[in-house]
Design a protein around this motif. Structure first.
Motif, mmCIF file in Angstrom:
data_model
loop_
_atom_site.group_PDB
_atom_site.id
_atom_site.type_symbol
_atom_site.label_atom_id
_atom_site.label_comp_id
_atom_site.label_asym_id
_atom_site.label_seq_id
_atom_site.Cartn_x
_atom_site.Cartn_y
_atom_site.Cartn_z
ATOM 1 N N UNK A 146 56.129 -28.817 74.223
ATOM 2 C CA UNK A 146 56.134 -28.039 75.136
ATOM 3 C C UNK A 146 55.383 -26.691 74.451
ATOM 4 N N UNK A 147 55.761 -26.369 73.366
ATOM 5 C CA UNK A 147 55.627 -25.360 72.847
ATOM 6 C C UNK A 147 54.047 -25.300 72.462
ATOM 7 N N UNK A 148 53.721 -26.557 71.627
ATOM 8 C CA UNK A 148 52.395 -26.686 71.231
ATOM 9 C C UNK A 148 51.359 -26.562 72.070
ATOM 10 N N UNK A 149 51.816 -27.175 73.357
ATOM 11 C CA UNK A 149 50.599 -27.156 74.438
ATOM 12 C C UNK A 149 50.457 -25.812 75.011
ATOM 13 N N UNK A 150 51.547 -24.951 74.991
ATOM 14 C CA UNK A 150 51.295 -23.702 75.593
ATOM 15 C C UNK A 150 50.522 -22.982 74.537
ATOM 16 N N UNK A 151 50.711 -22.987 73.367
ATOM 17 C CA UNK A 151 49.930 -22.343 72.159
ATOM 18 C C UNK A 151 48.432 -22.712 72.548
ATOM 19 N N UNK A 152 48.191 -23.970 72.618
ATOM 20 C CA UNK A 152 46.866 -24.585 72.413
ATOM 21 C C UNK A 152 46.154 -23.986 73.917
ATOM 22 N N UNK A 153 46.884 -23.989 74.751
ATOM 23 C CA UNK A 153 46.232 -23.650 76.077
ATOM 24 C C UNK A 153 45.987 -22.156 76.060
ATOM 25 N N UNK A 154 46.501 -21.509 75.299
ATOM 26 C CA UNK A 154 46.199 -20.016 74.815
ATOM 27 C C UNK A 154 44.958 -19.829 74.116
ATOM 28 N N UNK A 181 55.095 -38.462 63.853
ATOM 29 C CA UNK A 181 55.985 -37.563 62.932
ATOM 30 C C UNK A 181 55.370 -36.087 63.390
ATOM 31 N N UNK A 182 56.005 -34.911 62.827
ATOM 32 C CA UNK A 182 55.705 -33.654 63.482
ATOM 33 C C UNK A 182 54.244 -33.346 63.045
ATOM 34 N N UNK A 183 53.921 -33.460 62.005
ATOM 35 C CA UNK A 183 52.526 -33.231 61.776
ATOM 36 C C UNK A 183 51.452 -33.891 62.372
ATOM 37 N N UNK A 184 51.456 -35.200 62.741
ATOM 38 C CA UNK A 184 50.827 -35.713 63.557
ATOM 39 C C UNK A 184 50.866 -35.246 64.978
ATOM 40 N N UNK A 185 51.904 -35.092 65.378
ATOM 41 C CA UNK A 185 52.279 -34.658 66.710
ATOM 42 C C UNK A 185 51.122 -33.399 66.938
ATOM 43 N N UNK A 186 51.244 -32.543 65.879
ATOM 44 C CA UNK A 186 50.340 -31.356 66.090
ATOM 45 C C UNK A 186 48.837 -31.513 66.251
ATOM 46 N N UNK A 187 48.335 -32.787 65.385
ATOM 47 C CA UNK A 187 47.012 -33.300 65.524
ATOM 48 C C UNK A 187 46.979 -33.615 66.983
ATOM 49 N N UNK A 188 47.660 -34.442 67.501
ATOM 50 C CA UNK A 188 47.607 -35.113 68.577
ATOM 51 C C UNK A 188 47.536 -34.180 70.060
ATOM 52 N N UNK A 189 48.351 -33.099 69.717
ATOM 53 C CA UNK A 189 48.253 -32.198 70.783
ATOM 54 C C UNK A 189 46.987 -31.387 70.764
ATOM 55 N N UNK A 190 46.375 -31.035 69.482
ATOM 56 C CA UNK A 190 45.239 -30.293 69.305
ATOM 57 C C UNK A 190 44.017 -31.077 69.899
#
Lengths: 770, 215
Positions: free
Chosen positions: A87-95, A151-160
């Motif tokens: 949720x946090x990442x999505x919000x960040x990326x939306x910004x 894993x958390x790192x990959x999750x970042x990439x996926x969200x990006x």
């Protein structure tokens, strides 16, 4: 350093997440300001505590996917944390997505790269902080086969990829392509930017089945594809415009430069994976689409000997499939034409009879040399071009204007040229030079189809060189035979080698004959013996024919003649000696001339010797008397006398007449000569011509035998063979000697059928009869 | 039952059905005073053929000569005569006339029978001790055998042989001419003739000559 809230209650998600979010957001946005150890450890511990707590207090709706206020295991607690992070990442990326809309082109690239770097750096930290989550909850979920858990790192990439990339990639690529186009147009660009974009795209390629692996799928789809497309369009446009305004040669230079530029581009800032498709695209647009134009220019370049441009064209067209095929055909035709023209020129400048072998062979070599160096330099010794060259040379060596009268003219002239090199002469070639000339004979020889004709003439002329001792060098002779042997095998040179052996054996024979004479003759006999040396040559190896005139051996040499035969038959009983008088020669001392006190030495043939010796008894004879005494036929007698009359050794009466019946020959006591040694042994020209004709005649006979023996040999090993196959195999066997014609082979088969070496088993099959 | 079997056997081989003594008698009847005891010379053969109504220009002469194992032209041996007729199943002149009709029919309708006679003719017609057949006699036999069997090429072939080839005929040429006559029947203009195929050179020569004359 801002205050960091206290470590939260380990069981309260809301509290925990609030605590974590502050930290994460700080890492995400303000990492450059640094982070103290305490805060770092605090987050790490909070994650750990939360995940290991037995139950969580559900007190707020911030908890996502909450299943009700029951006691939950640690794994469910992990899920809450994980979802909050998403949720946090999505919000960040939306910004970020929102921000990105302010930028285009290079500014957008800069923005994208900056944010990407910041985001991925943060991801590494966060991944580390959430290590406990990775190790337990994520791992368990993944082990259970849950999809879409990373894993958390990959999750970042996926969200990006999902929350930002999918909507901005098009604009980013626009920026990239514009940048590359600028560079193609000659401007300097910051290539590092493109490289960063490439790296970012590559990082986003995740293997669905194994998140620890990456694939190039994202990169290929969103980078490579549009990149290739824009490359295609760019060069399509550029090349069309360029060829419209420039020559083909200029275009080839341009294309060459462009291709190497693109290659360099890959090395500097593109992913190596693009090399093959990029080159393919460029080759298609820059070469394939202009191939007909290039090929049309080929003939022009050949005509003008433009070696560098031909090389350029070869290099370009060799990069596309089947690019060279039409060139090979043109090249072959061109070389053949050049060869034919060169020979035609030579043929027009000389008549058939006085065409110097050297002139002819040089003309052949010149064309070969020119185009073989072109193949070497421009066509990289491409085997197909070498073959085209060989085909063309074979054509013009065997079928040209000079060969029109007789197809065997080429090997005949080549053999004569070899003779002129190997014979003693005033302008003898240097050893190294001679060797290279012999090599060039082999160059032409390789193309000669009628190798048997060459063999025939060569062995005749070698025989002459050996018998008359006119060979310039034993080493050169041996070297040449070695070359022929390498090219055609032992059988081809067998007789030539045997001829050499006979010469050696004859040397030894002369020595032992001398010894024998010393032992058997008394002193008087030795004193009066004529100086004598002999060559005994094996009939089957030497292409020598017995004399075709009767001859009465002069009295003076009969003793020698008998003596040698006695000696020889003692040594080798059962052998037969044929005396080849027409090849013998001798020196006679002439004391009759009043002009000189020192006697002249006449170098004469045995026939001439027989004539001259008559004049020891009288000074004048009628033609008929000479004819009877020597026994010579007029074909031999007349030319022999002719030489004497011309040299004024004998006077003819009547002086104006032609030598023949009714004339008288008288010794000319007024004979004069500047030299003491006078060579009167001259070959008669008609004799030489006759010889060439005889040689051609025997070739036909030899060929029939060669074909028949090949047929028998094949049938002996194969026993039963189809007629057509037999013909083919016979051609294959004989091809190295000459190119047999099918009707001739069929005739030979007919003969063998009739002689019952073969039988016809049915319409097609033949059988061997032992 | 055994009777039926026997009859069938006799019928099949024909040996028991003929009267061998009658054949010997017939042989002796035609034998001329000068002939050997076991040979019918050319004169005797002529008389015999005449009695059977067999013309010399009838190729059936060759079929019969083969059947009676004639050693050479116009000659029959007693052994060949008796065994041959026994095989054919005839022991009287009338039966022989019938059998000759059968042979004539086979020559015209049974291709492999004809081929057998054609191939046999070479060895029978060639002079003893020689490998080939003199051209003039080869031409005669061809005219007899290949009449109406050579797609109109017979005259041209024999002309070519006598005016261009002028050599005696080898066994291979003789045998292959049969194949060639069959080929010509399938392709009278020789358009599909392939000189690279296994034909002997003389036939290649004929086709070249023929094509040269046609165009």
């Amino acid at each position: 350093m801002p205050l960091h809230p206290q470590t939260p209650n380990r069981e309260d998600l809301e509290q925990t997440w609030m605590y974590l979010e502050t930290g994460i957001s700080k890492i995400m946005n303000d990492l450059q300001e640094g982070m103290d150890m305490r805060a770092y450890m605090g987050i790490y511990t909070a994650v750990h505590n939360f995940c290991t707590s037995q139950k969580a207090v559900n007190s707020s709706s911030t908890s996502l996917h909450h299943q009700g206020g029951v006691h939950r295991g640690a794994h469910l607690l992990g899920e809450d944390l994980y979802n909050n992070l998403i949720h946090y990442l999505s919000a960040h990326l939306a910004g970020l997505k929102q921000q990105s809309t302010q930028f285009t082109d290079e500014a957008l690239l800069a923005f994208y790269i900056r944010e990407w770097d910041r985001y991925t750096t943060a991801a590494k930290y966060i991944n580390h902080l959430f290590r406990y989550l990775n190790r337990h909850w994520v791992k368990r979920e993944m082990d259970e086969g849950k999809k879409n858990i990373y894993d958390v790192y990959t999750l970042h990439l996926v969200r990006w990829k999902i929350d930002l990339f999918d909507s901005v990639q098009r604009h980013v690529m626009d920026g990239v392509l514009k940048l590359v186009e600028k560079q193609r147009n000659g401007e300097t660009i910051e290539t590092a930017m493109v490289k960063s974009i490439v790296d970012s795209f590559v990082s986003l390629g995740l293997d669905e089945n194994d998140s620890s692996k990456s694939t190039l799928e994202v990169y290929r789809e969103y980078f490579e594809k549009p990149f290739l497309e824009s490359t295609n369009n760019y060069y399509q446009f550029e090349s069309k415009q360029f060829v419209a305004e420039n020559s083909v040669v200029e275009y080839m230079k341009k294309a060459e430069t462009r291709l190497s530029e693109e290659e360099g581009r890959v090395h500097v800032y593109l992913h190596p994976d693009i090399m093959v498709p990029l080159m393919k695209t460029c080759q298609r647009v820059l070469i394939q689409e202009h191939a007909p134009l290039l090929r049309d220019e080929f003939q022009v370049l050949l005509n003008n000997d433009r070696q560098d441009d031909l090389k350029r064209m070869y290099n370009l067209l060799s990069r596309i499939t089947d690019g060279l095929e039409p060139l090979r055909t043109k090249f072959e035709a061109h070389v053949r034409k050049a060869g034919l023209e060169a020979i035609e020129k030579v043929a027009n400048e000389n008549t058939d009879d006085n065409l110097e072998p050297k002139v002819y062979v040089d003309a052949l070599l010149e064309v070969h040399e020119k185009y073989s160096s072109l193949v070497k330099i421009a066509f990289k010794e491409d085997t197909e071009f070498v073959r085209s060259l060989d085909n063309a040379c074979r054509e013009f060596v065997n079928r040209n204007k000079v060969c029109k009268s007789a197809s065997s003219k080429s090997p005949e002239l080549l053999a004569k040229y070899a003779d002129s090199l190997l014979k003693k002469s005033a302008k003898a070639a240097e050893e190294a030079d001679l060797e290279s000339k012999l090599d060039s004979i082999m160059t032409v020889f390789k193309y000669v189809e009628d190798k048997d004709v060459f063999q025939k003439f060569y062995s005749r002329m070698l025989a002459k060189r050996l018998v008359h001792a006119t060979s310039a060098s034993d080493d050169a002779e041996t070297s040449m035979i070695g070359k022929l042997k390498d090219a055609c095998g032992f059988e081809y040179t067998n007789k030539l080698q045997r001829m050499f052996q006979d010469m050696q054996i004859s040397k030894d024979l002369n020595d032992s004959y001398k010894e024998w004479m010393n032992n058997t003759l008394d002193e008087d006999a030795l004193k009066t013996a004529v100086d004598f040396s002999i060559q005994v040559l094996g009939t089957s190896f030497w292409p020598l024919t017995p004399p075709n005139t009767p001859f009465h051996i002069p009295q003076v040499i009969t003793k020698t003649y008998d003596r040698f035969q006695t000696f020889y038959f003692q040594k080798h009983s059962g052998r037969k000696l044929n005396w080849l008088w027409h090849l013998c020669k001798g020196d006679v001392k002439a004391t009759f001339a009043k002009s000189s006190k020192v006697p002249f030495t006449f170098h004469v043939s045995t026939y001439q010797m027989a004539i001259l010796l008559m004049f020891n008894d009288a000074t004048s004879y009628s033609y008929e008397e000479i004819e009877t005494t020597t026994g010579l036929s007029r074909d031999y007698l007349d030319p022999s006398l002719g030489v004497f009359i011309k040299a004024k050794v004998l006077n003819l009466e009547p002086a104006s007449g032609k030598v023949g019946p009714g004339t008288t020959l008288t010794l000319n006591t007024d004979f004069k000569s500047k030299k003491i040694r006078v060579n009167l042994n001259m070959a008669v020209r008609t004799e030489q011509k006759q010889e060439a004709e005889d040689t051609h005649k025997t070739i036909e006979e030899d060929r029939k035998l060669l074909m028949q023996s090949a047929i028998v040999r094949i049938m002996k090993s194969r026993k039963v063979l189809k007629h057509v196959v037999l013909v083919q195999e016979t051609i294959a066997q004989i091809k190295s000697r000459f190119t047999p014609k099918v009707p001739d082979i069929k005739k030979c088969i007919d003969i063998l059928l009739e002689k019952e070496y073969l039988e016809r088993l049915d319409g097609e099959r033949l059988g061997y009869l032992a | 039952m055994p009777l039926t079997l026997d009859r069938r056997y006799y019928h099949a081989t024909g040996t028991a059905a003929v009267n061998v003594a009658a054949l010997h008698a017939l042989f002796d009847e035609y034998r001329l005073p000068g002939d050997g005891a076991d040979i019918l010379s050319i004169g005797a053969t002529m008389a015999y053929f005449e009695a059977l109504g067999l013309q010399l220009e009838d190729p059936t002469v060759l079929a019969l000569s083969k059947a009676l194992d004639s050693p050479s032209m116009g000659e029959f041996t007693r052994k060949g005569f008796v065994e041959g007729w026994s095989q054919l199943g005839a022991d009287t002149s009338d039966k022989m006339k019938e059998k000759i009709k059968g042979l004539r029919n086979s020559m015209q309708t049974d291709e492999s029978f004809f081929k057998g006679v054609y191939l046999w003719t070479f060895g029978w017609a060639k002079p003893e001790g020689q490998k080939s057949l003199p051209l003039e006699s080869a031409v005669e036999w061809w005219k007899l055998l290949l009449h109406n069997r050579f797609a109109g090429h017979l005259d041209r072939w024999t002309d070519f042989m006598t005016s261009e080839w002028c050599k005696s005929v080898s066994k291979d040429t003789w045998n292959m001419l049969y194949d060639f006559s069959k080929f010509a029947q399938g392709d009278p203009t020789l358009a599909t003739y392939d000189e690279m195929a296994s034909w002997p050179s003389v036939i290649d020569g004929y086709v070249e000559h023929y094509r040269g004359e046609e165009h």
